[in-house]
Write a protein that holds these residues in place. Structure first.
Motif, PDB file in Angstrom:
ATOM      1  N   VAL A 221       0.818  -1.208   0.000  1.00 37.46           N
ATOM      2  CA  VAL A 221       0.000   0.000   0.000  1.00 37.46           C
ATOM      3  C   VAL A 221       0.858   1.267   0.000  1.00 37.46           C
ATOM      4  O   VAL A 221       0.734   2.117  -0.862  1.00 37.46           O
ATOM      5  CB  VAL A 221      -0.959   0.004   1.209  1.00 37.46           C
ATOM      6  CG1 VAL A 221      -1.706   1.316   1.298  1.00 37.46           C
ATOM      7  CG2 VAL A 221      -1.920  -1.146   1.109  1.00 37.46           C
ATOM      8  N   ALA A 222       1.712   1.381   1.009  1.00 42.38           N
ATOM      9  CA  ALA A 222       2.465   2.635   1.149  1.00 42.38           C
ATOM     10  C   ALA A 222       3.885   2.476   0.629  1.00 42.38           C
ATOM     11  O   ALA A 222       4.483   1.425   0.750  1.00 42.38           O
ATOM     12  CB  ALA A 222       2.505   3.053   2.610  1.00 42.38           C
ATOM     13  N   MET A 223       4.402   3.562   0.060  1.00 46.80           N
ATOM     14  CA  MET A 223       5.776   3.575  -0.405  1.00 46.80           C
ATOM     15  C   MET A 223       6.461   4.835   0.108  1.00 46.80           C
ATOM     16  O   MET A 223       6.060   5.943  -0.235  1.00 46.80           O
ATOM     17  CB  MET A 223       5.804   3.623  -1.941  1.00 46.80           C
ATOM     18  CG  MET A 223       5.330   2.358  -2.567  1.00 46.80           C
ATOM     19  SD  MET A 223       6.713   1.233  -2.739  1.00 46.80           S
ATOM     20  CE  MET A 223       7.360   1.809  -4.271  1.00 46.80           C
ATOM     21  N   HIS A 224       7.464   4.629   0.913  1.00 46.01           N
ATOM     22  CA  HIS A 224       8.235   5.772   1.398  1.00 46.01           C
ATOM     23  C   HIS A 224       9.641   5.669   0.850  1.00 46.01           C
ATOM     24  O   HIS A 224       9.986   4.683   0.200  1.00 46.01           O
ATOM     25  CB  HIS A 224       8.252   5.761   2.934  1.00 46.01           C
ATOM     26  CG  HIS A 224       7.016   6.318   3.558  1.00 46.01           C
ATOM     27  ND1 HIS A 224       6.793   7.664   3.688  1.00 46.01           N
ATOM     28  CD2 HIS A 224       5.931   5.704   4.081  1.00 46.01           C
ATOM     29  CE1 HIS A 224       5.630   7.859   4.277  1.00 46.01           C
ATOM     30  NE2 HIS A 224       5.083   6.684   4.524  1.00 46.01           N
ATOM     31  N   THR A 225      10.461   6.686   1.130  1.00 49.23           N
ATOM     32  CA  THR A 225      11.840   6.615   0.658  1.00 49.23           C
ATOM     33  C   THR A 225      12.800   6.262   1.779  1.00 49.23           C
ATOM     34  O   THR A 225      14.008   6.359   1.626  1.00 49.23           O
ATOM     35  CB  THR A 225      12.274   7.948   0.011  1.00 49.23           C
ATOM     36  OG1 THR A 225      12.019   8.990   0.961  1.00 49.23           O
ATOM     37  CG2 THR A 225      11.480   8.207  -1.244  1.00 49.23           C
TER      38      THR A 225
END
Lengths: 485, 404
Positions: B179-183
């Motif tokens: 679902v979520a994509m962060h760096t």
């Protein structure tokens, strides 16, 4: 009484890593250590005579515990022992006759670690250093320096790993032994023990906590982020294996003009904020806590019993049932929020409104809540549906909105989203709170429940529940992963 | 000149004004450029004014901060613990470990309760196979409100949702949904009031709200200047806010709808590891590496209590309130849990038992118990009760050694 924490070091330290979480703890411990060793205010550090020899520079566990209790305002010796044990585990004090770094409240002797070996120097000693150390120990003919089983195992493993380098390691160990022999006997005793304690921290006894382990989230900001490992014995770097360089992300960007402008805007907004007086704030916090104290199983014994204690799930069954207890019904009277939070409370309120033919407000509010919980792709259609049902011309469940909210909502519906009805929902909530909610609380239906005036046909008591309640906690999923291949 | 000496200069289009002029070879940020002398002078002046502007802005900002502090101080007519002197003291809290769960094999980094009040999900460091996931460390996990799914993530920089099934042998990762994509690493995640949205916080300094079904980013929250470590959603049914805490020592309150930072609090002296709302939603507590926990009130817009002791020198990793808000449970890196009287500011109990850092403390949804997870590989569920005055003389300890 809450005490203020110690003043930290100056804010303007040149090295930002000085403020990293580990360093903060080290500095506090070092402060305690310094005070412990103070000539007038510290613990008595003595040389103790034992059989044919003397034991230099030691203090008993009891002395340390007593000092900690007195100087850190600790009432309970168990607590003092605990913090003393942590200071030992970090490697700042150590028992002279044991590899296990802990503190005992008795006559066991402890020594202070040399500042050279302090954890705040961010040692990450290499295995070559450790190998030299263990090798050195085997060369010395003293029973007190005999290797423990786990150390012998470690040495064997290192000999295999460093098979090609072993001549070099052996030479280094020999060189060190030679230098050590020239030192004063007493000084050697102390240094040997300190060196051993250092390795007890960095190569702990199996089963002991490795206190050098870091919280991985904080690793990037540690001193020496490049992880260039320096040798404890001053070996040149090219003999050390270079660990891969960790990328050190630059966190503290320099403030740009935009950043500061944003900050100024934010601060001005805060200045315009109307704030509450502290006395009023305290009153509301206290009255909230007071009101809910009876619902707090940690403060008041719960009726029926706490399932975790008695293994009787009645408490949970009651909470889940459609037949609410008086205590639960009372909570609905605390605020509209509480009534709506409880599904049974919500149903009762709805029923009441239906009896008054004014349920459209609550139904609208519930529909908007539901809208906000939908997946994105359903939102637009659902929003239109709500508009049709509650707000459009000739809507079947028409709600009463002031013209401003109506205009705004109508405008929002041109590009329908989950927050299109925020204004309207807010308005309706306030309406319910001031009008229908208060009437609900005075209604017969509510009062009947509150005073447990049961009607004869519902006398059956607990209904059997459809769910099976498990008694023991089940960890449903272990989420572990594997190393990336 | 008659001896024919001359200075060789380049003549051509200026890199700045593009006019053909005699050029000066200069270096800007280590890059060679050709500016005409006029442009060089202008640039130097601009630099000056820019510098001046930034400095004067900073001064303005500092001035505002001072004014803000003064304004807030005017309303600070009493300390919370002083006002709470009239509140009845609680007496002695005795806790008991009811369950000790050892199945992990590695550090427990976080846990979450299911709304059914009985089940827990927990995540840990890794060395063993259990569920195959292309992820080295899981640092955050959350139960969906329905109890039918779990979200988790960590060093993979993602937050993934796993539907739960009763078949334990089923390969859960097959049905995984990213679902979520962060760096950077995922530090915390929480479902909002539905299974359909997840709020995440990350080491990349941002928080974000995601639509589970599509994986789309609904809103992002920028304002922290370092890793965000923790978040908590406001408890109200009408709430649209959440609070976050991070390594920049700030706790920020956000509007989920607009992405705006509504309020900000910066009094801690080190990383904020944990944030949790007071049950009324009017205040929140924080736990920090500066070894203190603090209470901030939103209506007063300031810190209203500090929970600390001279003998507590290790950081607080996790905090949670009891149902009434009277008690604050805080787990520390010194392996203990301290229980604080929120109103009076005193410590009511210290709990030993864990053999390594306590990384997470969560009170169950109905407040009947709290669970602590630790680097010692265990999860302990504990209950507590207050001794009446007649009981106190039979108990000599003010803490409990949990041995189960």
């Amino acid at each position: 009484m809450a005490q203020t924490s110690h003043e930290q070091g100056s804010a303007g330290t040149a090295d930002p890593d000085e403020d990293s979480p580990n360093m903060i703890v080290y500095r506090k411990i070092e402060d305690i250590i310094t005070r412990l060793q103070d000539e007038s205010e510290g613990v008595p550090i003595r040389t103790v005579k034992s059989f044919m020899s003397k034991i230099p520079s030691v203090v008993t566990g009891t002395d340390i515990v007593q000092w900690l209790m007195k100087n850190l305002s600790i009432d309970d010796p168990v607590e003092a022992l605990h913090i003393g044990g942590l200071i030992a585990a970090q490697g700042y004090i150590f028992p002279i006759s044991d590899h296990v770094l802990t503190l005992k409240d008795d006559g066991t002797f402890y020594r202070f670690q040399a500042p050279y070996f302090w954890p705040s120097n961010c040692w990450e000693p290499e295995n070559t250093d450790y190998a030299i150390y263990l090798c050195k120990r085997t060369m010395q003919n003293k029973t007190r320096l005999e290797l423990a089983d786990y150390e012998a195992e470690n040495l064997a493993r290192l000999q295999r790993a460093f098979a090609r380098k072993w001549e070099f390691i052996f030479m280094q160990a020999e060189a060190q032994v030679k230098i050590d022999r020239k030192k004063d006997k007493t000084e050697r005793k102390i240094l040997d023990s300190q060196e051993r304690a250092f390795w007890d921290v960095h190569r702990p006894v199996p089963g002991c906590v490795n206190t050098t382990e870091m919280d991985i989230r904080k690793c990037r900001r540690m001193k020496n982020p490049q992880r260039v490992k320096k040798s404890v014995y001053g070996l040149a770097e090219d003999t050390q294996t270079q660990s891969p360089v960790h990328t050190h992300l630059q966190h503290s960007r320099k403030d740009t003009k935009e950043d500061v402008e944003k900050e100024i805007f934010f601060l001005n907004t805060q200045l315009d904020r109307h704030c509450m007086k502290m006395s009023k704030v305290a009153d509301t916090l206290m009255s909230y806590t007071e009101q809910y104290l009876e619902y707090d199983p940690f403060v008041c014994t719960s009726e029926p019993s706490n399932p975790w204690i008695s293994d009787d799930c009645t408490f949970w069954e009651l909470e889940a049932s459609k037949d609410p207890s008086q205590q639960r019904v009372r909570k609905w009277g605390f605020s509209l929020d509480e009534a709506l939070k409880d599904p049974v409370g919500r149903d009762q309120f709805l029923k009441f409104l239906e009896s008054e033919f004014s349920s459209e407000n609550l139904r609208f509010w519930l529909a908007v809540q539901d809208l906000k919980r939908r997946p994105l792709q359903d939102v637009a259609a659902r929003a239109q549906g709500i508009w049709q049902e509650f707000l459009a011309e000739g809507a079947p469940s028409s709600i009463n909105l002031d013209s401003q909210s109506y205009e705004r909502t109508s405008h929002n519906l041109k590009d329908p989203g989950r927050y299109s009805f925020e204004d309207a929902q807010d308005h309706i909530y306030k309406l319910m709170k001031s009008d229908s909610y208060t009437r609900f609380l005075r209604s017969n239906a509510y009062q009947d429940l509150l005073l447990a005036r049961k009607k004869p046909e519902t006398e059956q008591g607990r209904r059997t529940s459809l769910e099976k309640f498990t008694r023991s906690v089940v960890i449903l999923a272990y989420f572990t992963g594997v190393m990336n291949s | 000149m008659c001896d024919h000496t001359f200075v060789a200069i380049t003549f051509g289009p200026c890199d700045s004004c593009t006019l053909n002029k005699p050029l000066m070879n200069i270096y800007l940020q280590n890059e060679p450029v050709n500016y005409c002398s006029l442009c060089v002078e202008m640039m130097a002046c601009q630099g000056l004014t820019q510098g001046e502007n930034l400095a004067s802005l900073k001064a303005e900002s500092e001035g505002l901060k001072l004014r803000l502090e003064e304004e807030r101080a005017k309303l600070h007519d009493v300390e919370l613990h002083q006002a709470a002197e009239k509140v009845e003291p609680l007496g002695q809290l005795v806790t008991k470990a009811r369950r000790s769960l050892k199945g992990h094999g590695n550090k427990v980094l976080c846990t979450d309760w299911c709304r059914d009040k009985r089940r827990l999900v927990s995540s840990s460091q890794v060395t063993e196979h259990a569920v195959t996931m292309p992820c080295t460390w899981v640092m955050a996990c959350a139960y969906a409100p329905s109890g039918c799914a779990i979200a988790c993530g960590g060093l993979d920089n993602k937050c993934s949702v796993y539907p739960l099934s009763l078949d334990k042998n089923e390969n859960l990762s097959a049905k995984k949904k990213s679902v979520a994509m962060h760096t950077n690493y995922l530090s915390a995640c929480s479902f909002t009031n539905s299974d359909m949205q997840i709020l995440t916080s990350s080491g990349d300094g941002t928080c974000a709200l995601w639509d589970v079904e599509s994986g789309q980013l609904l809103q992002s929250f920028h304002g922290h200047s370092a890793d965000v470590l923790s978040l908590d959603l406001a408890p109200s049914e009408t709430g649209n806010t959440f609070v976050s805490g991070g390594c920049d020592k700030k706790a920020n309150v956000w509007d989920m709808r607009s992405g705006q930072n509504i309020q900000s609090f910066e009094t801690h002296e080190s990383d904020i590891n944990s944030v949790k709302y007071y049950p009324s939603g009017d205040a929140f507590a924080t736990g920090s590496d500066d070894a203190t926990c603090r209470l901030y009130d939103l209506r007063a817009d300031r810190e209203v209590a500090i929970y600390s002791k001279e003998s507590i020198i290790f950081g607080a990793s996790s905090v949670d309130f009891s149902i009434s808000g009277r008690l604050l449970f805080a787990g520390y890196n010194d392996y203990t849990i301290n229980v604080w009287d929120v109103l009076k500011g005193t410590r009511v109990s210290i709990l030993f038992g864990h053999e390594n850092r306590v990384s997470t403390v969560r009170v169950s949804p109905d407040g009947t118990a709290f669970c602590s997870g630790s680097w010692d590989h265990t999860l302990r569920v504990r209950t507590g009760r207050y001794l009446s005055l007649s009981d106190t003389h039979t108990h000599t300890h003010t803490h409990t050694h949990s041995l189960t």
